[in-house]
Design an enzyme around this catalytic site. Sequence first.
Site, mmCIF file in Angstrom:
data_model
loop_
_atom_site.group_PDB
_atom_site.id
_atom_site.type_symbol
_atom_site.label_atom_id
_atom_site.label_comp_id
_atom_site.label_asym_id
_atom_site.label_seq_id
_atom_site.Cartn_x
_atom_site.Cartn_y
_atom_site.Cartn_z
ATOM 1 N N ASP A 129 -26.213 -44.721 -20.949
ATOM 2 C CA ASP A 129 -25.870 -44.562 -19.680
ATOM 3 C C ASP A 129 -25.401 -45.933 -18.858
ATOM 4 O O ASP A 129 -24.384 -46.269 -18.487
ATOM 5 C CB ASP A 129 -26.942 -44.203 -18.708
ATOM 6 C CG ASP A 129 -28.280 -45.026 -18.967
ATOM 7 O OD1 ASP A 129 -28.384 -45.856 -19.668
ATOM 8 O OD2 ASP A 129 -29.384 -44.658 -18.089
ATOM 9 N N ASP A 147 -32.327 -46.369 -13.239
ATOM 10 C CA ASP A 147 -32.632 -46.211 -14.762
ATOM 11 C C ASP A 147 -34.081 -46.935 -15.157
ATOM 12 O O ASP A 147 -34.688 -46.445 -16.028
ATOM 13 C CB ASP A 147 -31.411 -47.185 -15.548
ATOM 14 C CG ASP A 147 -31.674 -47.171 -16.942
ATOM 15 O OD1 ASP A 147 -31.617 -46.089 -17.610
ATOM 16 O OD2 ASP A 147 -31.855 -48.103 -17.482
ATOM 17 N N ASP A 151 -36.941 -44.504 -16.903
ATOM 18 C CA ASP A 151 -37.412 -44.895 -18.443
ATOM 19 C C ASP A 151 -38.972 -44.572 -18.461
ATOM 20 O O ASP A 151 -39.363 -44.121 -19.313
ATOM 21 C CB ASP A 151 -36.861 -46.269 -18.377
ATOM 22 C CG ASP A 151 -35.528 -46.248 -18.921
ATOM 23 O OD1 ASP A 151 -34.964 -45.369 -19.035
ATOM 24 O OD2 ASP A 151 -35.008 -47.400 -18.793
#
Length: 422
Positions: A129, A147, A151
Site C-alpha cells: 500500500d 496505515d 497495522d
Amino acid sequence: MSVLSDWFTGSLSAALRIWTAAAPALLLIAYALIGLAAYVVRTLAWGRFHDEEADGRGLGGLTTARARHFFAWLMRPLWQGLAAAGVPPNAITTLAVGLAAGGGVAIAAGRFALGGWLYVSAGALDYLDGRVARATGQASPSGAALDSVLDRYCESAVLVGLAWYYRESWVLLPCLLALTGSLFVPYVRARGEALGATMKDVGFMQRPERILVLGLSVALSPILEAIISPEDPRPPHWIAAAGVTLIALTSHATAFQRLAFLVRALSGSLPRDDRRSLPRTIAVSALATALDFAVVQMLMIGTGAPPPLATGVGCVAGGIVAFTLSRVWAFEAEAGPRGSQAMRFLFVSGSSAALNAGGVAVLLFLPAMNDRLAWVLTRLVVFVTWNYPLLRDHVFALGPATNDVNDDVPLSDPRERDVSRA
C-alpha cells in the site's frame, strides 16, 4: 468437490492437511527461486539493483541490506501492477485488515494453515500500500496515520485469535505477552520521534520480522500436527506455540532496546556509567540470592515456614551481604556516608523484602505455579524495576540524578514536552 467439502468441514486426511498447509509455501519458494535467478542475471548484466526506500533504512531488524533490495525487486511487479490499475492505496490498507481479521477468526476456530497464510497475505498488502501510494502520488499524512493504526489491528487480530484458541493452555500467557509487546514496540518509536529522537530501525524484531515469524509458524504448524497427532481434533500446534513465544520474548526485548536508546538520546546527563556497576551488581545480587535461596529452603524444608514468610527472611539475610559488597566493590562508594547509605539500603532491603514476599504470594494464586519458579520470577522483576535503580541512584549515588529532557533536542511540537500525554 468432496475435497473442498472436507476442507470446509475440517475433515481432511492427514496427507491433505499437510498439502494444504505446504502448498502456499511451495508456491512462494518457487516464485522466489525464479525471481532469484532473474535477479542474478539482471545484476550481472546491469549491476546491483538499488531501491531508494531500502537504501534509506538503517541496520535494524534481522534482515540484511541485500535481502531487502532483493525483496523490493521481487515485489516490484506487484505494486507497479496495482498502481497501473489505479487501485487506491487506502483500499489495499483496509483489505489487509479484513484478511488479518479473517485470519484471526480462522485461527480461533483451529484452522491454523488458513489463518497463517491470510496473515502473511495481509503483511504483503501492508508492504504494497505504501509503495502504491508513493508511485501514484497519493502519499499523505492521513494515509500514513491510517496505515499505522490499522497495522496494530492486523497484528492484534491474529494474536487475539491465538489467545482464544489457547485459552485453556499455558500458551495463553505468551499470546498475551506477544500482544502487549507488539503494541509497545511501535509506541516507543512514536513517543521517541514525537520528542525529536531519531528512532529509525532501532531494534531487531520489527514488524516485517514479526509478520514472517508469526505468520509462517502458524501457517506451517499443521504439517507437524498431521504427522505426530493426525487424529487429534484440537492439536497443540507446537510450531505456532514456539513462534508466538519467540514473538513474546523478542518484542518486549525490542521495546526495551528502543526505550534504552530513547533514554540515552534524550538524557542530557545520565546518573552514572553502568558499564561496571551493572555487571558487578548482578554478581553481588547472584551471591546474595544464593544465600537468600539457602535460607528460604532451610526455613521451608526444616521448619515448614510458609513461602511468603521464608522469602522475607531470606531477603534480609541476603541484604547484609549485598550491602557490604555493593558499597566496597559494585559501586565503589566507600567514601560516602556509611550511616546514610546503611539507612537507605535498609529502606531498599525492607521494601524489596515486602515486594518479593508479596510477589511470591500473588504468583502462588496460580494453581500450577511452583514456589521456586515464583521466587525466581519475583526476584528478577523486583531487581530490574526497583533494587538496581535505587542502589545506583539513591543509596550509592555519586551525584544528583536527572530525568530532564535535553533542551538541545528539538521537539516536533512544544506541547509534546509533556510526556504524560498519550
